[in-house]
Each structure stands twice: as C-alpha cells, then as structure tokens.
Design a protein around this motif. Structure first.
Motif, PDB file in Angstrom:
ATOM      1  N   GLY A 199       0.956  -1.537  -0.610  1.00 42.56           N
ATOM      2  CA  GLY A 199      -0.195   0.007  -0.049  1.00 42.56           C
ATOM      3  C   GLY A 199       0.839   1.326   0.195  1.00 42.56           C
ATOM      4  N   ASP A 200       0.871   2.044   1.240  1.00 40.05           N
ATOM      5  CA  ASP A 200       0.915   3.567   1.079  1.00 40.05           C
ATOM      6  C   ASP A 200       2.514   2.816   2.497  1.00 40.05           C
ATOM      7  OD1 ASP A 200       0.671   2.553   3.722  1.00 40.05           O
ATOM      8  OD2 ASP A 200      -0.180   4.865   3.682  1.00 40.05           O
ATOM      9  N   GLY A 201       3.296   2.115   1.917  1.00 40.89           N
ATOM     10  CA  GLY A 201       4.566   1.624   2.664  1.00 40.89           C
ATOM     11  C   GLY A 201       5.037   0.432   2.173  1.00 40.89           C
ATOM     12  N   TRP A 202       6.071   0.214   3.099  1.00 38.94           N
ATOM     13  CA  TRP A 202       6.269  -1.643   2.399  1.00 38.94           C
ATOM     14  C   TRP A 202       6.653  -2.520   3.624  1.00 38.94           C
ATOM     15  CZ3 TRP A 202       8.281   3.102   3.297  1.00 38.94           C
ATOM     16  CH2 TRP A 202       9.018   3.326   4.081  1.00 38.94           C
ATOM     17  N   ILE A 203       6.966  -3.851   3.906  1.00 37.64           N
ATOM     18  CA  ILE A 203       7.203  -4.781   4.590  1.00 37.64           C
ATOM     19  C   ILE A 203       8.960  -5.313   4.528  1.00 37.64           C
ATOM     20  CG2 ILE A 203       6.667  -7.369   5.319  1.00 37.64           C
ATOM     21  CD1 ILE A 203       3.800  -6.656   4.250  1.00 37.64           C
ATOM     22  N   TYR A 204       9.313  -5.494   4.522  1.00 38.91           N
ATOM     23  CA  TYR A 204      10.440  -6.324   5.344  1.00 38.91           C
ATOM     24  C   TYR A 204      10.713  -7.703   5.979  1.00 38.91           C
ATOM     25  CZ  TYR A 204      15.708  -7.322   6.416  1.00 38.91           C
ATOM     26  OH  TYR A 204      16.640  -8.043   6.445  1.00 38.91           O
ATOM     27  N   VAL A 205      11.146  -8.835   5.772  1.00 40.23           N
ATOM     28  CA  VAL A 205      10.682 -10.114   5.885  1.00 40.23           C
ATOM     29  C   VAL A 205      12.012 -10.608   6.378  1.00 40.23           C
ATOM     30  CG1 VAL A 205      10.620 -12.587   5.256  1.00 40.23           C
ATOM     31  CG2 VAL A 205       8.624 -10.501   4.526  1.00 40.23           C
ATOM     32  N   SER A 206      12.593 -11.075   7.373  1.00 39.60           N
ATOM     33  CA  SER A 206      13.837 -11.464   8.155  1.00 39.60           C
ATOM     34  C   SER A 206      13.888 -13.051   8.342  1.00 39.60           C
ATOM     35  CB  SER A 206      14.244 -10.936   8.595  1.00 39.60           C
ATOM     36  OG  SER A 206      15.295 -11.459   9.738  1.00 39.60           O
ATOM     37  N   ASN A 207      14.574 -14.160   8.044  1.00 35.12           N
ATOM     38  CA  ASN A 207      14.242 -15.198   8.497  1.00 35.12           C
ATOM     39  C   ASN A 207      15.630 -15.442   9.648  1.00 35.12           C
ATOM     40  OD1 ASN A 207      13.418 -17.364   6.354  1.00 35.12           O
ATOM     41  ND2 ASN A 207      14.913 -16.879   5.363  1.00 35.12           N
ATOM     42  N   SER A 208      15.557 -16.898  10.168  1.00 37.43           N
ATOM     43  CA  SER A 208      15.768 -16.804  11.875  1.00 37.43           C
ATOM     44  C   SER A 208      16.410 -17.958  11.447  1.00 37.43           C
ATOM     45  CB  SER A 208      15.039 -17.155  12.726  1.00 37.43           C
ATOM     46  OG  SER A 208      15.049 -17.378  13.832  1.00 37.43           O
ATOM     47  N   GLU A 209      17.964 -17.983  11.748  1.00 30.80           N
ATOM     48  CA  GLU A 209      18.869 -19.635  11.534  1.00 30.80           C
ATOM     49  C   GLU A 209      19.084 -20.380  13.370  1.00 30.80           C
ATOM     50  OE1 GLU A 209      22.665 -20.629   9.096  1.00 30.80           O
ATOM     51  OE2 GLU A 209      22.888 -18.392   9.613  1.00 30.80           O
ATOM     52  N   ILE A 210      18.259 -20.535  13.412  1.00 31.77           N
ATOM     53  CA  ILE A 210      18.171 -21.341  14.304  1.00 31.77           C
ATOM     54  C   ILE A 210      17.561 -22.225  14.476  1.00 31.77           C
ATOM     55  CG2 ILE A 210      18.257 -19.121  15.714  1.00 31.77           C
ATOM     56  CD1 ILE A 210      15.665 -19.313  16.883  1.00 31.77           C
ATOM     57  N   PRO A 211      17.924 -23.403  14.925  1.00 35.12           N
ATOM     58  CA  PRO A 211      17.920 -25.545  14.706  1.00 35.12           C
ATOM     59  C   PRO A 211      16.343 -24.758  15.059  1.00 35.12           C
ATOM     60  CG  PRO A 211      19.253 -24.888  15.638  1.00 35.12           C
ATOM     61  CD  PRO A 211      19.281 -23.920  16.144  1.00 35.12           C
ATOM     62  N   LEU A 212      15.343 -25.886  14.575  1.00 32.77           N
ATOM     63  CA  LEU A 212      14.302 -25.966  14.846  1.00 32.77           C
ATOM     64  C   LEU A 212      13.096 -25.214  14.875  1.00 32.77           C
ATOM     65  CD1 LEU A 212      14.969 -29.117  17.553  1.00 32.77           C
ATOM     66  CD2 LEU A 212      14.631 -29.010  15.758  1.00 32.77           C
ATOM     67  N   LEU A 213      13.565 -24.123  15.536  1.00 30.44           N
ATOM     68  CA  LEU A 213      12.559 -23.223  15.880  1.00 30.44           C
ATOM     69  C   LEU A 213      12.486 -22.107  14.360  1.00 30.44           C
ATOM     70  CD1 LEU A 213      12.653 -22.609  19.706  1.00 30.44           C
ATOM     71  CD2 LEU A 213      10.908 -23.333  18.770  1.00 30.44           C
ATOM     72  N   GLY A 214      13.914 -22.239  13.905  1.00 31.96           N
ATOM     73  CA  GLY A 214      13.758 -20.942  12.640  1.00 31.96           C
ATOM     74  C   GLY A 214      12.565 -19.753  12.361  1.00 31.96           C
ATOM     75  N   GLY A 215      12.285 -20.069  11.046  1.00 29.96           N
ATOM     76  CA  GLY A 215      11.268 -20.030  10.368  1.00 29.96           C
ATOM     77  C   GLY A 215      12.022 -18.362   9.980  1.00 29.96           C
ATOM     78  N   ALA A 216      10.227 -17.441   9.974  1.00 23.62           N
ATOM     79  CA  ALA A 216      10.762 -16.118   8.840  1.00 23.62           C
ATOM     80  C   ALA A 216       9.580 -15.256  10.236  1.00 23.62           C
ATOM     81  CB  ALA A 216      10.662 -15.865   7.711  1.00 23.62           C
ATOM     82  N   SER A 217      10.038 -13.661   9.874  1.00 22.82           N
ATOM     83  CA  SER A 217       8.605 -12.932  10.443  1.00 22.82           C
ATOM     84  C   SER A 217       9.070 -11.491   9.677  1.00 22.82           C
ATOM     85  CB  SER A 217      10.047 -12.265  12.016  1.00 22.82           C
ATOM     86  OG  SER A 217       9.583 -13.225  12.626  1.00 22.82           O
ATOM     87  N   ALA A 218       8.303 -10.629  10.125  1.00 25.30           N
ATOM     88  CA  ALA A 218       7.950  -9.674   9.250  1.00 25.30           C
ATOM     89  C   ALA A 218       7.825  -8.699  10.042  1.00 25.30           C
ATOM     90  CB  ALA A 218       6.866  -9.859   8.070  1.00 25.30           C
ATOM     91  N   ILE A 219       8.035  -7.563   9.244  1.00 26.53           N
ATOM     92  CA  ILE A 219       8.130  -5.826   9.411  1.00 26.53           C
ATOM     93  C   ILE A 219       7.410  -5.364   9.088  1.00 26.53           C
ATOM     94  CG2 ILE A 219       8.809  -3.877  10.551  1.00 26.53           C
ATOM     95  CD1 ILE A 219      11.301  -5.215  11.738  1.00 26.53           C
ATOM     96  N   ARG A 220       6.126  -4.090   9.074  1.00 31.16           N
ATOM     97  CA  ARG A 220       5.534  -4.150   8.589  1.00 31.16           C
ATOM     98  C   ARG A 220       5.266  -2.055   8.678  1.00 31.16           C
ATOM     99  NH1 ARG A 220       0.426  -6.253   7.669  1.00 31.16           N
ATOM    100  NH2 ARG A 220       0.819  -6.776   5.784  1.00 31.16           N
ATOM    101  N   PHE A 221       5.971  -1.312   6.958  1.00 31.95           N
ATOM    102  CA  PHE A 221       6.641   0.123   7.773  1.00 31.95           C
ATOM    103  C   PHE A 221       5.139   0.883   6.904  1.00 31.95           C
ATOM    104  CE2 PHE A 221      10.123  -2.342   8.188  1.00 31.95           C
ATOM    105  CZ  PHE A 221      11.231  -1.618   8.916  1.00 31.95           C
ATOM    106  N   GLY A 222       5.220   2.028   8.292  1.00 30.62           N
ATOM    107  CA  GLY A 222       4.704   2.679   7.367  1.00 30.62           C
ATOM    108  C   GLY A 222       4.879   3.723   6.664  1.00 30.62           C
ATOM    109  N   PRO A 223       4.175   4.933   5.343  1.00 37.05           N
ATOM    110  CA  PRO A 223       5.186   5.489   4.456  1.00 37.05           C
ATOM    111  C   PRO A 223       6.182   6.478   4.848  1.00 37.05           C
ATOM    112  CG  PRO A 223       3.035   6.353   4.569  1.00 37.05           C
ATOM    113  CD  PRO A 223       2.735   5.414   5.781  1.00 37.05           C
ATOM    114  N   GLY A 224       6.094   6.515   5.981  1.00 36.46           N
ATOM    115  CA  GLY A 224       7.836   7.072   6.709  1.00 36.46           C
ATOM    116  C   GLY A 224       8.770   6.925   7.358  1.00 36.46           C
ATOM    117  N   GLY A 225       8.229   5.528   7.057  1.00 34.86           N
ATOM    118  CA  GLY A 225       8.725   4.353   8.070  1.00 34.86           C
ATOM    119  C   GLY A 225       8.990   4.184   9.798  1.00 34.86           C
TER     120      GLY A 225
END
Length: 387
Positions: free
Chosen positions: A95-121
């Motif tokens: 939309g008027d912002g953006w998303i940064y996605v990041s992996n987690s390099e740990i055993p078994l629980l790993g996965g990935a998370s996201a941060i949603r930003f607005g237009p001004g950061g």
C-alpha cells in the motif's frame, strides 16, 4: 545502468577468462588490451565516499547516510518479540508503505518474521510468517510477491511464505531436498536459481510446470568443465534425494565451494561462494559462467548479495571486518558501510525498500557474538542511493 553492463564491461575478474559475446559491444572494450581475456579485480573509490566514523549505532557510513536500529533479538518490535539469528531478507511493497521479511537461522524453531512500515518509515506491526522450521538461512522473493525461505540443513526444504501474513507457508518439495541457501527468480526464462551451502555444492535451477506455481516442476543442475565459459543443464533424477544427495546424482555437475547468496537481474544471476571468496555471474542469455570477483581484499567472507537498478551490487560479509561492499558496474570494489564492535558476527539479509531509499540488513549475532544469535540486531540505512 543495466546489470548486464557489469559483464559487458569486463566484470571484476582475477585470472578468469572472458570471451565471446560478453565482450562484444562492451562500452569499455577500448580499455582492454587487444587479445586480453583477463581483468584484475581492483579496489576503487566509492561513489558515495568512504565510510566515516561509527555513528551512535556503531555503523560507519558515507556522508549523507544515516542508520537506525529497527529490531533486536528478544525485544518487542511492532507487538512481537524479534527472532534470534536474523538472516536472509527481502522487501515488499505494501500500500503506502512496505514490508521487510527476515529469516531466523536457529535450529528447530527457525522460520521467518515480517515488519510492516508506514510511508514515513514508522513501524506499524510485526508478525510471524513461518514457524517450526529448521535453520532458515537465506532465500529470495518471487515476482508474485512471496518469500522463499530456505532451510540450510541436510535435505532442507524451501518454504513459500506470504509476507503479508494472510496465507499459511507451504513447502515446495519439487525444488529439491538439499542444504538450501538462497533463491533468485528469473522471470525471463521462468526459472528459479538455487545455491547449495556445501563444500562441494552445486548451482541449480528449478523450472516450474507453470510459472507462478512452485508445487511441481523440473530441478536441473549446472554442468561445466571449467570455471568460466559455456555451461549446460541436466535434470536431477531424484530431487527428493532419500539416498543419494542431489549434488552427487549427475556426474557432469559443476561443484562450488559453499554457495551463499544469489541475485538476478537483466539476464544475469550473480551468486557467491564462501569457500573461495568469489562472486560469480551466470549469463543466462548466453548460458555462460563468469567470475565477477576473486580476491582477498577489500571484500572478505562473501555472503548475502543484493543490487539496485543502477547496476550496483551490495555484498555482505560473513566475518571479515563486518562490511557491506559495493561492486560498481565499472569494475570497482569498495566498502560501503561497516559495523563496529561485532567482530564475531556476520552481516545478513541486505534488501532495499521498494523506492530504493532504504537498505535493511542485520548483524546476526550482534556485539556478543554468541552462536545462538541471541544478540541479533536489524538495521535500516537511509540515504541517496543510486537508483
């Protein structure tokens, strides 16, 4: 400037042969002696100037650039606890912002998370998009706005994730079971390139049965007899690899010393190998393999890689002196930024916001440098990036 310009102007090689179509029509051909096929990697001046003194966040930046910390492992960001050992990442328009996605390099629980930003950061929220997986290292974004999160384990899987957090992540088993590192999509040939983090790993491409749907398709491995020159591709007989690893199923397969990040644009897929500290380029239009960088300085510990429409490559260091180095289209390598006081960490997940004005990345293990990555730090750098 198109990224193929890096190849057409000779790339950044040390002892690597460039010939044929990569030289034809090169803008800088006059700078190369007639008959020469060698160009030595050279350290050059940064278009932004050298990194200055570390700022309050410990980040040394060129003039005109600023940093901020957007997340720390174990601390709340956008309503959730940020994960340990942040690794590969990507940005998505929202939309008027953006998303940064990041992996987690740990055993078994790993996965990935996201941060949603607005237009001004401003940070609007953060959330999980993948859970319960194992050592999620790098990955790559797709043209249809999903995130491919790769497990760096024996018989690891690729998971296709929704960065917007609306759909469940799904394993894409047809992409092979091996020690996955990174992925880069080539929409021109409708394939996905894949690196493998093994000392004798391979470079693969996945040809989905239908572009945009990764549930079925054909896994192929790059085959070549030398480090530079023409290549072929052969089908991997059994991508599931229950008995024989994928990298050992095709006798003609070319092996690389520890595949790391990869990044595609303009007919070229760039990828890095940590065992020999090289940056490679696969010229998909001409099916040729070249070496872009092969030196010990200034870029050491090559790892994740990203780029800009201007043709600049940004290569993060695993170790070294904790720099992100810039490789320009005119064959110069130069430090862009440096994180001070994180000697036992590595820089991971470089990715630009959709408008190209912000660069995100992490120090995976932070200042403490513990193996569990409990001191990870995720940064944002804002400034006049070439676009």
């Amino acid at each position: 400037m198109h990224r193929r310009t890096l190849l057409r102007t000779g790339g950044l090689t040390a002892g690597a042969a460039f010939a044929g179509s990569l030289w034809q029509g090169a803008a800088c051909a006059a700078a190369v002696a007639p008959g020469s096929v060698h160009v030595t990697a050279r350290r050059g001046a940064s278009p932004y100037g050298p990194p200055g003194a570390p700022d309050a966040n410990g980040v040394a930046l060129p003039p005109g650039f600023t940093s901020r910390i957007v997340a720390r492992t174990g601390r709340r960001v956008g309503g959730m606890l940020w994960h340990a050992a942040p690794d590969g990442g990507a940005c998505f328009a929202d939309g008027d912002g953006w998303i940064y996605v990041s992996n987690s390099e740990i055993p078994l629980l790993g996965g990935a998370s996201a941060i949603r930003f607005g237009p001004g950061g401003e940070i609007r929220e953060a959330y999980r998009i993948l859970s319960g997986t194992n050592l999620n290292c790098a990955g790559g974004r797709t043209p249809w706005n999903t995130w491919l999160s790769c497990e760096e384990i024996l018989r690891g899987r690729v998971f296709e994730c929704d960065p917007y957090g609306e759909r469940a992540a799904m394993p894409r088993l047809a992409m092979g079971r091996f020690k996955h590192e990174a992925a880069a999509c080539d929409p021109d040939r409708e394939v996905v390139y894949l690196t493998e983090d093994e000392s004798d790993g391979c470079f693969y491409r996945f040809r989905p049965a239908e572009w945009g749907d990764l549930t079925a398709g054909r896994l192929e491995v790059l085959c070549a007899t030398s480090d530079t020159g023409p290549v072929t591709w052969q089908r991997v007989p059994n991508p599931a690899a229950p008995l024989i690893p994928t990298r050992h199923q095709v006798g003609a397969a070319k092996h690389f010393s520890g595949g790391e990040g990869c990044h595609y644009d303009g007919g070229v897929c760039f990828f890095t190998t940590k065992g020999d500290n090289r940056v490679w380029a696969y010229d998909a239009e001409n099916e040729r393999l070249e070496i872009v960088y092969d030196a010990d300085s200034p870029l050491t510990g090559v790892d994740n890689i990203t780029g800009t429409p201007a043709g600049d490559l940004y290569v993060a260091e695993d170790g070294g002196n904790m720099e992100i180095n810039l490789i320009t289209p005119d064959r110069e390598v130069t430090p862009f930024l440096r994180i001070e006081g994180h000697a036992k960490s590595e820089i991971t997940g470089p990715a630009f916001s959709p408008d190209g004005t912000r660069l995100y990345f992490s120090s995976q293990r932070g200042a403490r440098g513990d193996a569990a990555g409990t001191d990870g730090v995720t940064y944002e750098v804002t400034g006049p990036f070439r676009r």
